[in-house]
Motif scaffolding. Structure first.
Motif, PDB file in Angstrom:
ATOM      1  N   ALA A 144     -26.424  11.467  35.401  1.00 59.02           N
ATOM      2  CA  ALA A 144     -27.172  10.410  36.083  1.00 59.02           C
ATOM      3  C   ALA A 144     -28.441  10.959  36.725  1.00 59.02           C
ATOM      4  O   ALA A 144     -29.483  10.296  36.720  1.00 59.02           O
ATOM      5  N   LEU A 145     -28.368  12.166  37.283  1.00 59.70           N
ATOM      6  CA  LEU A 145     -29.529  12.768  37.921  1.00 59.70           C
ATOM      7  C   LEU A 145     -30.660  12.978  36.925  1.00 59.70           C
ATOM      8  O   LEU A 145     -31.826  12.636  37.194  1.00 59.70           O
ATOM      9  N   PHE A 146     -30.346  13.509  35.757  1.00 64.64           N
ATOM     10  CA  PHE A 146     -31.385  13.761  34.757  1.00 64.64           C
ATOM     11  C   PHE A 146     -31.781  12.485  34.028  1.00 64.64           C
ATOM     12  O   PHE A 146     -32.914  12.376  33.542  1.00 64.64           O
ATOM     13  N   ALA A 147     -30.871  11.528  33.920  1.00 63.77           N
ATOM     14  CA  ALA A 147     -31.209  10.264  33.259  1.00 63.77           C
ATOM     15  C   ALA A 147     -32.236   9.483  34.058  1.00 63.77           C
ATOM     16  O   ALA A 147     -33.058   8.765  33.478  1.00 63.77           O
ATOM     17  N   GLY A 153     -29.449   8.967  27.771  1.00 67.26           N
ATOM     18  CA  GLY A 153     -29.188   9.674  26.522  1.00 67.26           C
ATOM     19  C   GLY A 153     -29.620  11.117  26.518  1.00 67.26           C
ATOM     20  O   GLY A 153     -29.569  11.767  25.470  1.00 67.26           O
ATOM     21  N   VAL A 154     -30.027  11.655  27.669  1.00 68.10           N
ATOM     22  CA  VAL A 154     -30.483  13.036  27.723  1.00 68.10           C
ATOM     23  C   VAL A 154     -29.300  13.981  27.526  1.00 68.10           C
ATOM     24  O   VAL A 154     -28.238  13.811  28.109  1.00 68.10           O
ATOM     25  N   ARG A 155     -29.483  14.971  26.660  1.00 64.60           N
ATOM     26  CA  ARG A 155     -28.471  15.992  26.406  1.00 64.60           C
ATOM     27  C   ARG A 155     -29.187  17.330  26.327  1.00 64.60           C
ATOM     28  O   ARG A 155     -29.939  17.589  25.394  1.00 64.60           O
ATOM     29  N   MET A 156     -28.943  18.189  27.308  1.00 67.01           N
ATOM     30  CA  MET A 156     -29.557  19.510  27.343  1.00 67.01           C
ATOM     31  C   MET A 156     -28.622  20.496  28.006  1.00 67.01           C
ATOM     32  O   MET A 156     -27.745  20.118  28.788  1.00 67.01           O
ATOM     33  N   GLU A 248     -34.043  22.082  25.949  1.00 67.22           N
ATOM     34  CA  GLU A 248     -34.378  21.163  24.856  1.00 67.22           C
ATOM     35  C   GLU A 248     -33.209  21.071  23.880  1.00 67.22           C
ATOM     36  O   GLU A 248     -32.756  22.086  23.342  1.00 67.22           O
ATOM     37  N   GLY A 249     -32.727  19.882  23.678  1.00 69.78           N
ATOM     38  CA  GLY A 249     -31.723  19.642  22.666  1.00 69.78           C
ATOM     39  C   GLY A 249     -30.295  19.938  23.104  1.00 69.78           C
ATOM     40  O   GLY A 249     -30.040  20.540  24.145  1.00 69.78           O
TER      41      GLY A 249
END
Length: 316
Positions: A144-147, A153-156, A248-249
């Motif tokens: 939630a923090l990075f979203a 949908g962030v995945r790192m 990244e990724g």
């Protein structure tokens, strides 16, 4: 007067002094038996798990398995490895450690050396609360923090490191706090009496004296998070290729690799297809679990060596 100095005529008194209380002797043997029994009961699960993982994982545990990824591997192919998962596990855990250790150690120093009043009590309370947080909640928090910043949908890998640091910080705080409290106050008072500033006393005396215990505590904290699966499924995702970039990724980790391989189950092979191995997913899962256990053992060994090297020497 000891029994050896009594006169020869006092044989009865000598026998009485040498007599052992049978009741106390029975209690001593009973408690010793209970202690040994508890030790055996505690070791049985550990030995059973270790032996099961070793027996099931040693067959596929080889150089090829450790140096190849799952890219291009499908079905029951006798191929694929965990190189990408090892890289992801080490990078994510290392970055989580870089986040957690400074925060946890400084918090412990504040609570032991400077903390007084309502603020210190509040910090202690929240540390206790964080200790009991489920790992899935830590993963949801990091996601939630990075979203909020990067979008849904962030995945790192760095998101997984933040999630693991949430679990690691309270363990570091508690272990370091206990080690700092074991330092005798006489050492602090002696340094302060010589006019040494308080911050220098903490660095040169307190931390130097407790470095062995702090190193052990940090090692235990790393072992606490390196096997987490749920938060990494949410924050890092899965991937079959090698990714060295935390920022990244998606990245693969060993716990997620074990979970994914085992959840895929048996491979439906065509009758007569000799190149298809029905249990290949289970074989990879067991070998990856064995690798994870070996990494934890290696980290503990490194922690022991660091602790032994930096521990204050007994000059007496």
């Amino acid at each position: 007067m000891s029994a050896t100095t009594l006169p020869e005529g006092n044989a009865e008194l000598r026998a009485l002094l040498r007599q052992v209380d049978k009741g106390r002797h029975r209690k001593d043997r009973l408690m010793k038996g209970l202690i040994y029994g508890a030790f055996v009961l505690a070791m049985l699960p550990l030995i059973s798990v270790s032996w099961t993982v070793l027996v099931n994982g040693i067959e596929r545990f080889n150089a090829y398995f450790l140096t190849h990824s799952m890219r291009g591997v499908y079905g029951g192919m006798d191929a694929g490895g965990i190189y990408h998962a090892i890289i992801g596990t080490l990078e994510i855990t290392l970055f989580a450690t870089l986040i957690s250790v400074p925060i946890g150690l400084l918090t412990a120093i504040y609570l032991v050396e400077y903390g007084r009043g309502a603020l210190a009590r509040s910090v202690t309370f929240f540390v206790d609360v964080m200790t009991g947080i489920p790992s899935i909640v830590a993963g949801l928090f990091a996601y939630a923090l990075f979203a909020v910043v990067l979008g849904p949908g962030v995945r790192m890998g760095v998101v997984g490191s933040v999630a693991l640091s949430v679990l690691m910080i309270p363990v570091v705080v508690r272990s370091c706090e206990e080690m700092l409290r074991l330092v005798p106050n006489e050492l602090r008072e002696a340094a302060l009496a010589l006019g040494v500033p308080r911050w220098l006393v903490v660095i040169k005396v307190v931390l130097r004296t407790s470095i062995a215990g702090i190193g052990t505590g940090i090692t235990l904290a790393i072992a606490r998070i390196i096997g987490e699966t749920a938060p990494l499924l949410i924050t890092v995702g899965v991937i079959d290729s090698i990714n060295f970039n935390l920022f990244e990724g998606r990245m693969m980790t060993l716990p997620v690799y074990v979970y994914r391989q085992y959840s895929q189950g048996l491979v439906p092979c065509t009758p007569g297809d000799l190149e298809c191995i029905p249990t290949i997913n289970y074989d990879r899962a067991w070998a990856a679990a064995l690798t994870l256990i070996l990494i934890v053992m290696l980290l503990n060994l490194i922690g022991r060596l660091i602790t032994r090297f930096f521990a204050p020497k007994n000059l007496g």
